[in-house]
Design an enzyme around this catalytic site. Structure first.
Site, PDB file in Angstrom:
ATOM      1  N   ARG A  31       9.197  -4.666  -3.641  1.00 22.11           N
ATOM      2  CA  ARG A  31       9.291  -3.611  -2.629  1.00 22.11           C
ATOM      3  C   ARG A  31      10.698  -3.034  -2.532  1.00 22.11           C
ATOM      4  NH1 ARG A  31       5.073  -5.884   1.926  1.00 22.11           N
ATOM      5  NH2 ARG A  31       3.308  -4.767   1.011  1.00 22.11           N
ATOM      6  N   LYS A  57     -15.158  -8.303   1.818  1.00 25.56           N
ATOM      7  CA  LYS A  57     -16.154  -7.812   2.767  1.00 25.56           C
ATOM      8  C   LYS A  57     -16.441  -6.328   2.648  1.00 25.56           C
ATOM      9  CE  LYS A  57     -14.953 -10.803   6.652  1.00 25.56           C
ATOM     10  NZ  LYS A  57     -14.198 -10.573   7.902  1.00 25.56           N
ATOM     11  N   GLY A 112      -4.072  -5.075  -1.165  1.00 29.37           N
ATOM     12  CA  GLY A 112      -3.153  -6.206  -1.263  1.00 29.37           C
ATOM     13  C   GLY A 112      -3.508  -7.195  -2.356  1.00 29.37           C
ATOM     14  N   GLY A 115      -3.034  -2.062   3.160  1.00 28.45           N
ATOM     15  CA  GLY A 115      -3.897  -1.456   4.178  1.00 28.45           C
ATOM     16  C   GLY A 115      -3.737   0.050   4.286  1.00 28.45           C
TER      17      GLY A 115
END
Ligand code: ADP
Ligand code: MG
Length: 394
Positions: free
Chosen positions: A37, A201, A351, A374
């Protein structure tokens, strides 16, 4: 909508710039274990430094509970930046206050001041307008550069609030790159366009599925979320991950999608959620009682890879199996390879998917590996990100 960038700022010499970066790096005992990052935002910082701007750079790190936590200080990041960037990089004891003001006054052209973790103040996440005004006043900034795509889905003081107190707000190069590639995946894809969606999910990805369905030529589903769809098709799924309350929704999505949406044909099933569990490869309509599906099987792998390789554009989110355990990592590995080999534009977001591609050493063979997590999923689901909306349109 494209955004203006640092390239659109004339005469940066002596200009005081408030940069929001995403320095939320993993730390172990005060050492940075992965500086991806930090490196990702170097082009922006380097550009501004060379142009002679005076920088105050803000970021959050981790989730401080109540006020300052020494273990979540950005000091190690400042030290790392000093090495990577050269020049003068100073560390402030806070992100607002008289000491910050004094250090900002002392900055010369091309100097960098790293502000302490903005989340040491609860006003940051509350997007308190007075706090945002102090961030700008104490750093004396007239320009806001947002390079923190990963937090752009949050309206916080340092990601959105500051834009109301400066003369100009623009994107950094990392932000620009994220918007360009993810914008392609969301709005203006080349065809054939194939999306590969997996992960745990369905409920995390509903907006993304709904938004991408009309745009893609094929949507290949794998991972745990495939089982809610398989159940919707009436199959027995054993102990596989099924979201009972989403089966009806899955049925509607299947109907709407028609043949575009593809489900696994075979899977690797296991007697337990364990690396050394007994396992078998079976067609998806077969699973022993009490067993669970933990990866896509070889027939599915080759069918999916055959669609990915010739695509002009591929977007992938969500592992195809429980890749953290070697016996169930084959599907994810094969998808990563197929993206790496595809001649078209390849984009990975999310992620765990990004972690998988990086761990497999294939990240540099993918055109864009999103730092967004996200934020990239919200963006692809059609949401307007506050940290993007507040920047000047190009
Ligand atoms: P991303 O972070 O890339 O968006 P998710 O968070 O949605 O991905 O999902 C990642 C997780 O999904 C991984 O931890 C992986 O082990 C899990 N997963 C993948 N396939 C299965 C499966 N068949 N059963 C249970 N979990 C799965
Ligand atoms: Mg995840």
């Amino acid at each position: 909508m494209a955004k203006r960038t640092v390239r659109d700022l004339p005469d940066l010499k002596g200009t005081r710039v408030f940069v929001r970066a995403d320095f939320n790096v993993p730390l172990e005992d005060g050492r940075i274990t992965d500086d991806t990052r930090i490196r990702a935002t170097l082009p922006t910082l380097d550009y501004l430094v060379k142009a002679g701007a005076r920088l105050a750079v803000a970021s959050h790190l981790g989730r401080p509970k109540k006020g300052p936590e020494p273990a979540l200080s950005l000091k190690p990041v400042a030290a790392q930046l000093q090495d990577l960037l050269g020049g003068s990089v100073a560390m402030a004891p806070d992100c607002v206050g008289p000491e910050v003001r004094k250090m900002a006054e002392d900055l010369r052209d091309g100097d960098v001041l790293i502000l302490e973790n903005v989340r040491f103040h609860k006003e940051e996440e509350e997007n308190d307008p007075r706090f945002a005004a102090r961030l700008v006043a104490d750093t004396m900034a007239t320009v806001f550069v947002n390079d923190a795509f990963g937090t752009a889905h949050r309206a916080h003081a340092s990601t959105e609030g500051v834009s109301h107190h400066v003369q100009r707000s623009v994107a950094g190069f990392l932000m620009e790159k994220e918007l360009r590639y993810l914008g392609m995946a969301r709005d203006a894809p080349d065809h054939p366009y194939v999306a590969v969606l997996g992960g745990a999910k369905v409920s995390d990805k509903i907006e993304v599925i709904e938004h991408l369905l009309p745009k893609v030529d094929a949507l290949l589903v794998g991972g745990g979320m495939a089982y809610t769809f398989l159940r919707a098709e009436g199959l027995v799924t054993g102990k596989s991950l099924v979201e009972e309350d989403k089966v009806e929704l899955a049925r509607r999505l299947l109907e709407k999608a028609g043949p575009k949406l593809r489900l696994p044909m075979d899977h690797v099933v296991a007697a337990a959620f364990k690396e050394d569990a007994e396992r078998r490869t079976l067609p998806v309509d077969q699973i022993p009682n009490d067993w669970m599906g933990l990866d896509i099987g070889p027939t599915t792998i080759s069918a999916y890879a055959d669609q990915v390789r010739p695509a002009k554009l591929v977007f992938w989110n969500g592992p195809m199996g429980v890749f953290e355990m070697k016996p169930f990592a084959e599907g994810t590995l094969a998808m990563a390879r197929a993206l790496a080999e595809s001649g078209g534009t390849s984009i990975v977001g999310g992620g765990d998917s990004v972690a998988a591609v990086t761990r497999m050493g294939l990240a540099d063979k993918i055109d864009h590996v999103s730092t967004g997590g996200g934020a990239s999923l919200e963006f692809l689901g059609g949401a307007e990100l506050p940290g993007v909306a507040c920047l000047e349109d190009a």
